[in-house]
Design an enzyme around this catalytic site. Sequence first.
Site, PDB file in Angstrom:
ATOM      1  N   ARG A 224       0.821  -1.095  -0.024  1.00 58.04           N
ATOM      2  CA  ARG A 224       0.023  -0.248  -0.167  1.00 58.04           C
ATOM      3  C   ARG A 224       0.807   1.200   0.023  1.00 58.04           C
ATOM      4  O   ARG A 224       2.082   1.274   0.591  1.00 58.04           O
ATOM      5  CB  ARG A 224      -0.866   0.268   1.151  1.00 58.04           C
ATOM      6  CG  ARG A 224      -2.151  -0.913   1.225  1.00 58.04           C
ATOM      7  CD  ARG A 224      -3.147  -0.411   0.265  1.00 58.04           C
ATOM      8  NE  ARG A 224      -4.299  -1.431   0.266  1.00 58.04           N
ATOM      9  CZ  ARG A 224      -4.399  -2.622  -0.565  1.00 58.04           C
ATOM     10  NH1 ARG A 224      -3.632  -2.470  -1.599  1.00 58.04           N
ATOM     11  NH2 ARG A 224      -5.539  -3.088  -0.660  1.00 58.04           N
ATOM     12  N   HIS A 272      -1.390   0.525  -9.653  1.00 61.60           N
ATOM     13  CA  HIS A 272      -2.147  -0.262  -8.756  1.00 61.60           C
ATOM     14  C   HIS A 272      -2.676  -1.387  -9.519  1.00 61.60           C
ATOM     15  O   HIS A 272      -3.884  -1.500  -9.513  1.00 61.60           O
ATOM     16  CB  HIS A 272      -3.377   0.612  -7.778  1.00 61.60           C
ATOM     17  CG  HIS A 272      -3.449  -0.374  -6.527  1.00 61.60           C
ATOM     18  ND1 HIS A 272      -3.964   0.257  -5.464  1.00 61.60           N
ATOM     19  CD2 HIS A 272      -3.622  -1.601  -6.448  1.00 61.60           C
ATOM     20  CE1 HIS A 272      -4.021  -0.477  -4.637  1.00 61.60           C
ATOM     21  NE2 HIS A 272      -4.275  -1.683  -5.052  1.00 61.60           N
TER      22      HIS A 272
HETATM   23  P1  NDP Z   1      -2.016 -11.911   4.033  1.00 60.45           P
HETATM   24  O1  NDP Z   1      -2.711 -11.628   5.244  1.00 60.45           O
HETATM   25  O2  NDP Z   1      -1.962 -13.337   3.521  1.00 60.45           O
HETATM   26  O3  NDP Z   1      -0.450 -11.844   4.517  1.00 60.45           O
HETATM   27  C1  NDP Z   1       0.081 -10.630   5.086  1.00 60.45           C
HETATM   28  C2  NDP Z   1       1.548 -10.999   5.771  1.00 60.45           C
HETATM   29  O4  NDP Z   1       1.881  -9.751   6.256  1.00 60.45           O
HETATM   30  C3  NDP Z   1       1.571 -12.081   6.832  1.00 60.45           C
HETATM   31  O5  NDP Z   1       2.660 -12.737   6.555  1.00 60.45           O
HETATM   32  C4  NDP Z   1       1.605 -11.343   8.065  1.00 60.45           C
HETATM   33  O6  NDP Z   1       2.123 -12.045   8.944  1.00 60.45           O
HETATM   34  C5  NDP Z   1       2.235  -9.991   7.699  1.00 60.45           C
HETATM   35  N1  NDP Z   1       2.326  -9.105   8.436  1.00 60.45           N
HETATM   36  C6  NDP Z   1       1.198  -8.522   8.781  1.00 60.45           C
HETATM   37  N2  NDP Z   1       1.535  -7.358   9.892  1.00 60.45           N
HETATM   38  C7  NDP Z   1       2.848  -7.481  10.031  1.00 60.45           C
HETATM   39  C8  NDP Z   1       3.878  -6.756  10.890  1.00 60.45           C
HETATM   40  N3  NDP Z   1       3.147  -5.979  11.756  1.00 60.45           N
HETATM   41  N4  NDP Z   1       4.991  -7.297  10.860  1.00 60.45           N
HETATM   42  C9  NDP Z   1       5.358  -8.243  10.195  1.00 60.45           C
HETATM   43  N5  NDP Z   1       4.658  -8.947   9.267  1.00 60.45           N
HETATM   44  C10 NDP Z   1       3.267  -8.530   9.141  1.00 60.45           C
HETATM   45  O7  NDP Z   1      -2.104 -10.834   2.929  1.00 60.45           O
HETATM   46  P2  NDP Z   1      -1.948 -11.174   1.389  1.00 60.45           P
HETATM   47  O8  NDP Z   1      -0.658 -11.806   1.282  1.00 60.45           O
HETATM   48  O9  NDP Z   1      -3.243 -11.546   0.793  1.00 60.45           O
HETATM   49  O10 NDP Z   1      -1.952  -9.754   0.982  1.00 60.45           O
HETATM   50  C11 NDP Z   1      -1.133  -8.809   1.490  1.00 60.45           C
HETATM   51  C12 NDP Z   1      -1.402  -7.402   1.051  1.00 60.45           C
HETATM   52  O11 NDP Z   1      -1.082  -7.074  -0.339  1.00 60.45           O
HETATM   53  C13 NDP Z   1      -2.728  -6.641   1.044  1.00 60.45           C
HETATM   54  O12 NDP Z   1      -3.256  -6.340   2.607  1.00 60.45           O
HETATM   55  C14 NDP Z   1      -2.601  -5.534   0.065  1.00 60.45           C
HETATM   56  O13 NDP Z   1      -2.361  -4.252   0.904  1.00 60.45           O
HETATM   57  C15 NDP Z   1      -1.586  -5.800  -0.873  1.00 60.45           C
HETATM   58  N6  NDP Z   1      -2.287  -6.164  -1.982  1.00 60.45           N
HETATM   59  C16 NDP Z   1      -1.950  -5.339  -3.264  1.00 60.45           C
HETATM   60  C17 NDP Z   1      -2.398  -5.436  -4.397  1.00 60.45           C
HETATM   61  C18 NDP Z   1      -1.960  -4.658  -5.501  1.00 60.45           C
HETATM   62  O14 NDP Z   1      -2.473  -4.904  -6.499  1.00 60.45           O
HETATM   63  N7  NDP Z   1      -1.065  -3.777  -5.497  1.00 60.45           N
HETATM   64  C19 NDP Z   1      -3.254  -6.535  -4.658  1.00 60.45           C
HETATM   65  C20 NDP Z   1      -3.707  -7.472  -3.525  1.00 60.45           C
HETATM   66  C21 NDP Z   1      -3.198  -7.069  -2.386  1.00 60.45           C
HETATM   67  P3  NDP Z   1       1.592 -13.399   9.798  1.00 60.45           P
HETATM   68  O15 NDP Z   1       1.826 -14.495   8.626  1.00 60.45           O
HETATM   69  O16 NDP Z   1       2.460 -13.694  10.933  1.00 60.45           O
HETATM   70  O17 NDP Z   1       0.071 -12.979   9.885  1.00 60.45           O
HETATM   71  C1  OXD Z   2      -6.255  -5.640  -3.011  1.00 57.92           C
HETATM   72  C2  OXD Z   2      -5.840  -4.820  -3.910  1.00 57.92           C
HETATM   73  O1  OXD Z   2      -6.092  -5.546  -1.670  1.00 57.92           O
HETATM   74  O2  OXD Z   2      -6.183  -4.569  -5.226  1.00 57.92           O
HETATM   75  O3  OXD Z   2      -6.890  -6.593  -3.555  1.00 57.92           O
HETATM   76  O4  OXD Z   2      -5.031  -3.914  -3.618  1.00 57.92           O
END
Ligand code: NDP
Ligand code: OXD
Length: 309
Positions: A224, A272
């Site tokens: 983000r 994005h």
């Molecule tokens: P998940 O919930 O599967 O994974 C999130 C990861 O981040 C987990 O490993 C989690 O740790 C880790 N995490 C969260 N908080 C912290 C922290 N404080 N310190 C360290 N690690 C942390 O989410 P997704 O992989 O499905 O998606 C991740 C993000 O990608 C979304 O929230 C979104 O912001 C972004 N995104 C962007 C898109 C784009 O087109 N640019 C499209 C889709 C998503 P733990 O495993 O321990 O819970």
């Molecule tokens: C999502 C994105 O969170 O598209 O899926 O950013």
Amino acid sequence: MAILFRSTPAATARWRPLLGELMPEHEFRFWPEIGDPAAIEYAMVWQPPPGLLASLPNLRLICGLGAGIDHLLRDPELPRHVPILRLVDPYMTDAMSEYVALQVLRLHRQDLDYLAQQRAQIWEEREQKNGAERPVGILGFGTLGQDAGRKLHALGFPVAGWSRTAKEIAGFATYAGADGLDALLAKSEILVCLLPLTAATESILNAGLFARLPRGAGLVNAGRGGHLVEADLIPALDAGRLSGAVLDVVREEPLPAGHPFWSHPRIIVTPHIAAETHPPTAAAIIRDAIRRFAAGQPVANLVDPAQGY
Ligand code: NDP
Ligand code: OXD
């Protein structure tokens, strides 16, 4: 019983024909024509206007139309008692991994330099390592981070992942928490951010973090815009602390005209699009989740609003 659908006008036009066909048992209300709010039990939403969800007295389930739920949690009136489903779609996961592989390869293979050379009509070789000599660190080692990690690993890159909770995943160095972050940063020649935006991860990509990376590291932010302290990026690039940055997300989207990121020679901006929601697959996933929820069966990928992701 009705389902509210709210997204951008362009996305709504793509979803609309699919929904009636896939879920003929439901009546759909397309925002802003929501009809009687009391009839709405489910909401499929992307960036709902603040207060919209709170205005639905019989709402039972909020289905986010993205993987991230920060767009929901920033609504101060979000009805906190209503469960939230986030979108986990293998189609999107593949898309993100393609994007990450592309951008990591561009940084690794010095694409920015060769493009500049082409513009200046310079035919000159640059020293080049193999992927096996270019460690990649992934911040956020969840659904998207692990899949991207596996695909980068298959390309030969040594991959390390950082998460909130400790994990053991064969083939990867894994780190968690603040101490783990230092160790991961110290060896990440390319850093990929796939974190959710939460109070704990806001502004994590800042000058202090860049200083803990090997000098000349590359950065890919597909998490983000709020992860990056934008004022810290160009000074880090101009000083050679970072060698290049790829930004799929920025604080203000669309990136405003004239923003210095548009024209900086060591920044690649994409709008994005790393992993766009794909209505044909996403609609079926949400339909199945609503059916399970309505039948009182366990539903995967419900998120904990208190955790923030
Ligand atoms: P998940 O919930 O599967 O994974 C999130 C990861 O981040 C987990 O490993 C989690 O740790 C880790 N995490 C969260 N908080 C912290 C922290 N404080 N310190 C360290 N690690 C942390 O989410 P997704 O992989 O499905 O998606 C991740 C993000 O990608 C979304 O929230 C979104 O912001 C972004 N995104 C962007 C898109 C784009 O087109 N640019 C499209 C889709 C998503 P733990 O495993 O321990 O819970
Ligand atoms: C999502 C994105 O969170 O598209 O899926 O950013």
